[in-house]
Design an enzyme around this catalytic site. Structure first.
Site, short mmCIF file in Angstrom:
data_model
loop_
_atom_site.label_atom_id
_atom_site.label_comp_id
_atom_site.label_asym_id
_atom_site.label_seq_id
_atom_site.Cartn_x
_atom_site.Cartn_y
_atom_site.Cartn_z
N GLY A 221 122.41 24.43 118.76
CA GLY A 221 123.16 23.31 119.31
C GLY A 221 122.35 22.07 119.62
N THR A 223 121.59 19.45 117.62
CA THR A 223 122.29 18.28 117.11
C THR A 223 123.53 18.00 117.95
OG1 THR A 223 121.59 19.02 114.94
CG2 THR A 223 123.22 17.26 115.01
N GLU A 439 111.34 44.66 129.80
CA GLU A 439 111.38 43.51 130.70
C GLU A 439 111.52 43.96 132.15
OE1 GLU A 439 110.54 40.64 129.70
OE2 GLU A 439 110.59 41.19 127.58
P1 ADP Z 1 120.90 22.86 115.52
O1 ADP Z 1 120.85 21.37 115.47
O2 ADP Z 1 120.26 23.43 116.75
O3 ADP Z 1 120.44 23.55 114.29
P2 ADP Z 1 123.71 22.40 115.59
O4 ADP Z 1 123.83 21.53 116.77
O5 ADP Z 1 123.76 21.75 114.26
O6 ADP Z 1 122.42 23.29 115.67
O7 ADP Z 1 124.81 23.52 115.68
C1 ADP Z 1 125.59 23.91 114.60
C2 ADP Z 1 126.97 24.27 115.06
O8 ADP Z 1 126.93 25.43 115.87
C3 ADP Z 1 127.61 23.22 115.91
O9 ADP Z 1 128.32 22.31 115.16
C4 ADP Z 1 128.55 24.02 116.80
O10 ADP Z 1 129.76 24.25 116.14
C5 ADP Z 1 127.85 25.34 116.93
N1 ADP Z 1 127.10 25.44 118.18
C6 ADP Z 1 125.76 25.63 118.29
N2 ADP Z 1 125.40 25.71 119.58
C7 ADP Z 1 126.50 25.56 120.32
C8 ADP Z 1 126.75 25.55 121.73
N3 ADP Z 1 125.76 25.71 122.61
N4 ADP Z 1 128.01 25.36 122.15
C9 ADP Z 1 129.00 25.19 121.25
N5 ADP Z 1 128.83 25.19 119.92
C10 ADP Z 1 127.61 25.39 119.43
#
Ligand code: ADP
Length: 623
Positions: A221, A223, A439
């Site tokens: 998450g 991005t 742990e």
């Molecule tokens: P990263 O940039 O860390 O590789 P992204 O932000 O692109 O990951 O996440 C990809 C997708 O996964 C997002 O569009 C969302 O749908 C989902 N996602 C990832 N983390 C979360 C979170 N903490 N809460 C809600 N959705 C999430």
């Protein structure tokens, strides 16, 4: 680093008029090409119909008085008319001599055929037009390229326009669209406040971090978090990926960085998001591969831009990476990415919340138990959970069901586990039990021995390469550590391994990292701190002399250091085993709890550790 004069951002009015000119030129292009095709393909050709006659045929028809009329087309070099009762004919005399023309007109005159000459004034323009039009078409094309270059559009900014401003028109994300990353969200609230009201911060003279580095495994998450900050503060979000910078062409990456920052400053307050920053920000010295010059130039440009903008410019740079360890240290200096936020794979509660977010706008059946799905998906990232929900929706659609049922979701979990997109680790039940025990072992040894800090959090959710984590915090900042405190830390490091041996009868690979750290600490106690009774007040530098000469200590000393370190490790392990044997019931209870809830902290953790029996100090066991 010295900051360079900043390139002024493109004047919006000027670029709008450039865009209009590009549009006009682009519209003129098909018109010019069409006109050229029309002239060459249609207008330039003689418009004659009917039967083509040979010259001898024509002359004999004229002699026999069978030709009704004749019209000489001067530009086409043809004679057209009617013969033999109204049929149309045409005759080509192009390429013939004057004498041929004289013969033909003479014959017509002799037979008294009504003859006229038709001047073709427009045909005279065909030649100049076919020369001029290609020049115009070429000129138009060059103009389009030139104008696009000036306005920073797609063509002229070849190599520059990879940054995208996203979010316009699409629904904005908020912190509520993100779960399982509460600590990261908390840290980013300040950035959100600053972007929303930069003037308030400026009036206070407060400066906010210009760069925020988000690190964590893929799909957790990062991005989404950056987008949520933009959405919350309602500012434009410019996103680019580190791999976009790394081009074959020298200078392109640096130009892209300049362009990105120019765009962001023009739209400030704004967020610049650089995904996969490790592609460009890898430590400079460690790159041996070719093409690194280009990457270095790009990285340098990034550093220059980050230093260049004033603290109140309102641009916050956020970058994401899953390899923070390989980043160039220059990126992490104050004034650059000095705020670092780690996002980990979500724990049980986080997974439940993420599932709920993604299932919110989907019709769920009554039999669906999202917490149960969360329990099944230990080790899943946010992206994995999002694809579980999506996969379940696809399955339900295929079944032509009105709602997503429990079966769809558990089938979807299976698919995501097996699917190629699954990058992160899934824990089997056996691994989970072992990590929980490991742990809990660390936690109990830490709680049983004085001077090891207070256990603040125990988790079996993977952190980096480690299977789980146990976090101890000291209430006060300590500058010095005593011999017994260090020995206790060694015991805590070995606590996980001791617990595994106690509960499962043998150890696993999960303790490798602990072993390395424990051995390092024990050895340093002996050779750096003179903490061995047997060797006395002796300190030998671990590095040794760097001029190539023989070290000033004997092999025997080294062997003794080893033996002493081993004695400390053995005593520490014995202490850990003892602490865990005394507290076995509590250890088992905590391990069992960790398997279900995954993370223990606060009062629930304190409840487990409240009755820990203190243990004799480890050093009592060292000779
Ligand atoms: P990263 O940039 O860390 O590789 P992204 O932000 O692109 O990951 O996440 C990809 C997708 O996964 C997002 O569009 C969302 O749908 C989902 N996602 C990832 N983390 C979360 C979170 N903490 N809460 C809600 N959705 C999430």
């Amino acid at each position: 680093m010295k900051s360079q004069p900043r390139k002024p951002a493109a004047n919006p009015r000027e670029s709008a008029s450039h865009r209009q000119a590009i549009l006009l030129c682009a519209l003129a292009l098909p018109f010019l090409i069409g006109l050229y095709a029309l002239i060459v393909g249609y207008w330039a050709r003689p418009m004659t119909s009917g039967q083509q006659l040979r010259i001898d045929e024509f002359l004999s028809l004229v002699q026999k008085d069978q030709v009704g009329s004749a019209t000489i087309l001067s530009a086409d070099n043809r004679i057209v008319g009617t013969y033999a009762g109204g049929r149309r004919y045409w005759l080509d005399f192009s390429g013939g001599h004057e004498s041929l023309f004289a013969r033909l007109t003479g014959a017509l005159e002799q037979s008294g055929v009504p003859t006229r000459v038709q001047g073709q004034p427009l045909k005279g323009l065909v030649g100049p037009a076919t020369t001029l039009l290609p020049v115009l078409i070429l000129g138009d094309l060059i103009m389009i390229l030139f104008l696009a270059g000036r306005s920073g559009g797609a063509l002229g900014s070849f190599g520059r326009a990879a940054a995208r401003q996203v979010g316009e028109g699409s629904p904005t994300l908020t912190f509520a669209d993100l779960a399982g990353a509460d600590e990261a969200v908390e840290e980013l609230r300040e950035i959100r406040d600053f972007l929303a009201e930069p003037a308030r911060f400026a009036a206070m003279g407060a400066s906010v971090p210009r760069g925020v580095l988000l690190s964590g495994p893929p799909g957790c998450g990062k991005t989404r978090l950056a987008k949520a900050v933009a959405g919350e503060s309602n500012v434009p979000f410019f996103s680019i990926s580190g791999s976009d910078f790394v081009e074959m062409y020298v200078g392109v990456g640096a130009a892209r960085i300049r362009d990105l920052f120019a765009q962001a400053s023009a739209a400030a307050p704004a967020i610049v998001f650089i995904d996969e920053i490790d592609a460009v920000g890898r430590a400079r010295s460690s790159s041996a591969a070719g093409g690194s010059d280009e990457r270095e130039a790009t990285l340098n440009q990034l550093l220059v831009e980050m230093d260049g903008f004033a603290a109140d410019s309102g641009v916050v740079v956020m970058a994401a990476t899953n390899r923070p360890d390989i980043l160039d240290s220059a990126l992490l200096r104050p004034g650059r990415f000095d705020r670092r936020i780690t996002i980990d794979t979500p724990d049980l509660a986080g997974r439940g919340a993420i599932l709920a977010i993604h299932a919110a706008c989907k019709p769920l059946g009554d039999d669906v138990d999202l917490p149960a799905i969360a329990r099944q998906t230990a080790g899943f990232s946010g992206a994995d959970l999002a694809s579980v929900v999506n996969e379940a929706a696809l399955l339900a659609t295929r079944r032509r069901s009105a709602t997503i049922g429990a079966w769809d979701l558990s089938e979807a979990v299976e698919r995501v586990v097996a699917g190629p997109s699954r990058r992160s680790r899934v824990l089997t039940a056996a691994d989970k039990a072992r990590i929980a025990c490991h742990e809990a072992g660390h936690a109990f040894v830490a709680a049983a021995l004085p001077g090891t800090g207070q256990v603040a959090k125990v988790s079996i959710v993977a952190r980096g390469h480690a299977g789980g984590s146990t976090l101890s915090v000291n209430e006060q900042d300590r500058v010095l550590a005593t011999r017994s405190e260090l020995a206790h830390r060694v015991a805590v490091l070995l606590g996980g391994r001791a617990a595994e041996r106690l509960v499962f009868g043998e150890v696993s690979t999960g303790s490798n990292d602990d072993l390395v750290r424990a051995a390092d600490l024990a050895r340093r106690m002996v050779w750096e701190c003179g903490m061995s009774e047997r060797l006395g007040p002796l300190a030998v530098s671990s590095a040794g002399p760097n001029d190539g000469s023989a070290p000033p200590w004997s092999e025997q000393t080294v062997a003794e250091i080893d033996a002493e370190a081993r004695a400390i490790l053995a005593a520490a392990e014995a202490t850990a085993v003892h602490a865990l044997t005394v507290n076995r019931a509590g250890l088992d209870a905590m391990a069992a709890a960790l398997v279900t809830v995954e993370t223990l902290e606060g009062p629930s953790l304190e409840a487990f550790l409240a009755d820990v029996a203190p243990t004799a100090t480890a050093l009592a066991l060292v000779a």
